[in-house]
Enzyme design. Structure first.
Site, PDB file in Angstrom:
ATOM      1  N   ARG A 162      -9.775   3.974   0.561  1.00  0.00           N
ATOM      2  CA  ARG A 162      -8.347   4.153   0.849  1.00  0.00           C
ATOM      3  C   ARG A 162      -8.112   4.596   2.295  1.00  0.00           C
ATOM      4  O   ARG A 162      -7.231   5.404   2.584  1.00  0.00           O
ATOM      5  CB  ARG A 162      -7.702   5.158  -0.114  1.00  0.00           C
ATOM      6  CG  ARG A 162      -7.840   4.823  -1.578  1.00  0.00           C
ATOM      7  CD  ARG A 162      -7.141   3.513  -1.960  1.00  0.00           C
ATOM      8  NE  ARG A 162      -7.360   3.244  -3.370  1.00  0.00           N
ATOM      9  CZ  ARG A 162      -8.351   2.493  -3.836  1.00  0.00           C
ATOM     10  NH1 ARG A 162      -9.216   1.937  -3.002  1.00  0.00           N
ATOM     11  NH2 ARG A 162      -8.490   2.276  -5.128  1.00  0.00           N
ATOM     12  N   SER A 213      -0.291   6.071  -6.762  1.00  0.00           N
ATOM     13  CA  SER A 213      -1.139   7.262  -6.764  1.00  0.00           C
ATOM     14  C   SER A 213      -0.657   8.250  -5.697  1.00  0.00           C
ATOM     15  O   SER A 213      -0.458   7.872  -4.543  1.00  0.00           O
ATOM     16  CB  SER A 213      -2.591   6.885  -6.485  1.00  0.00           C
ATOM     17  OG  SER A 213      -3.100   6.087  -7.534  1.00  0.00           O
ATOM     18  N   GLU A 283      -2.148  10.396  -0.694  1.00  0.00           N
ATOM     19  CA  GLU A 283      -2.230   8.941  -0.529  1.00  0.00           C
ATOM     20  C   GLU A 283      -0.876   8.334  -0.196  1.00  0.00           C
ATOM     21  O   GLU A 283      -0.789   7.254   0.388  1.00  0.00           O
ATOM     22  CB  GLU A 283      -2.807   8.295  -1.797  1.00  0.00           C
ATOM     23  CG  GLU A 283      -3.112   6.821  -1.634  1.00  0.00           C
ATOM     24  CD  GLU A 283      -3.954   6.240  -2.748  1.00  0.00           C
ATOM     25  OE1 GLU A 283      -3.880   5.025  -2.976  1.00  0.00           O
ATOM     26  OE2 GLU A 283      -4.705   6.998  -3.394  1.00  0.00           O
TER      27      GLU A 283
END
Length: 300
Positions: A162, A213, A283
């Site tokens: 990520r 998320s 995130e």
């Protein structure tokens, strides 16, 4: 003649999955590399700040903006040449994935239900079910702030979980990407796609305003596990609630502000750190002009 690509006094909440965001002076849609160049020249001419965004699926816009232009990358071409697919940044990740899956290509099944666009997915190195956008990436075409086009190879973009170099440096506006294709067994690919889809429906909130998320998974395990074990699953404060279905998702009610959401996020971080000494990394992406955003941001 009025330029139909330009929306004056545009409320960014219209481009937000959670309907949060103040008005910008203008939103400008970009449909070609030439339009991107001309837009940057105009932004510089008028001394405005600007930020770039795609679909807005995991973006939390500011509650207020001043002297700011939002640049929306709406380039949507897909071209398959031999063993490569060349994709514009504004292409829906779901559309690209479905096309690749239908033609029997590997490494796209885990991406098929991610609601973002290719540009934002590259910026975040989005992924799920062991597939990430960078798996088959070859290079990325970007435009720098002054208008120069550059191509970055995958090896120069520091992809990890990520994360990419785009998040830490101003590498320009992501315009286009090239991926190497690999054929697989179409029946197995379709079966995997369906299995992943069913899992998402069963384990993640559906039809509710979320930003996906909230936190990246730490090296110690799943973020949702630590949030739940800290006793926070289902916890609600104001217009923001931790989902009962998946503790790493926030359900956000109409009328919530960015400040309210972020204060809730910081609260979760503090509780989990106090209990486990694990600092959950956020995130969710923000558009505050104080840091790099989707593609780039510039404050003048």
């Amino acid at each position: 003649m009025i330029d139909k690509r330009i929306y004056v006094d545009y409320p960014m909440k219209k481009s937000s999955y959670v309907q949060i965001g103040g008005k910008v002076d203008a939103k400008i849609e970009i449909h070609s590399i030439e339009e991107c160049y001309k837009t940057l020249q105009k932004v510089h001419q008028f001394g405005l700040s600007y930020f770039v965004y795609g679909k807005g699926s995991n973006l939390l816009f500011e509650d207020e903006y001043q002297n700011t232009v939002a640049v929306h990358i709406a380039m949507k071409n897909i071209q398959i040449i031999n063993d490569y697919v060349i994709v514009d940044a504004g292409v829906s990740l779901a559309v690209l994935s479905r096309m690749m899956i239908e033609q029997g290509y590997l490494h796209f099944t885990g991406l098929s239900d991610i609601p973002g666009e290719v540009g934002g997915a590259i910026y975040n190195n989005a992924g799920a079910f062991h597939d990430t956008i960078s798996d088959r990436l070859e290079d990325v075409l970007c435009m720098l702030d002054h208008g120069e086009c550059v191509i970055y190879s995958k090896e120069n973009l520091d992809f990890s979980y990520r994360s990419s170099r785009f998040q830490h440096e101003d590498l320009g506006i992501i315009l286009r990407a090239k991926f190497r294709l690999e054929k697989g067994d179409k029946k197995e690919i379709l079966a995997t796609k369906e299995k992943n889809h069913i899992y998402r429906i069963e384990h993640q909130p559906q039809g509710i305003r979320t930003l996906g998320s909230t936190f990246k998974n730490p090296k110690e395990g799943k973020a949702a596990y630590f949030i739940e074990q800290a006793g926070l699953k289902g916890f609600k404060k104001g217009k923001v609630k931790i989902s009962e279905k998946h503790a790493n998702f926030l359900e956000i009610e109409e009328g919530a502000s960015k400040k309210e959401v972020m204060n809730f996020v910081y609260f979760i971080q503090a509780i989990v750190y106090n209990k486990y000494t694990i600092l959950l990394e956020i995130e969710i992406e923000t558009k505050d002009l104080e840091r790099h955003g989707r593609g780039t941001t510039h404050k003048r």
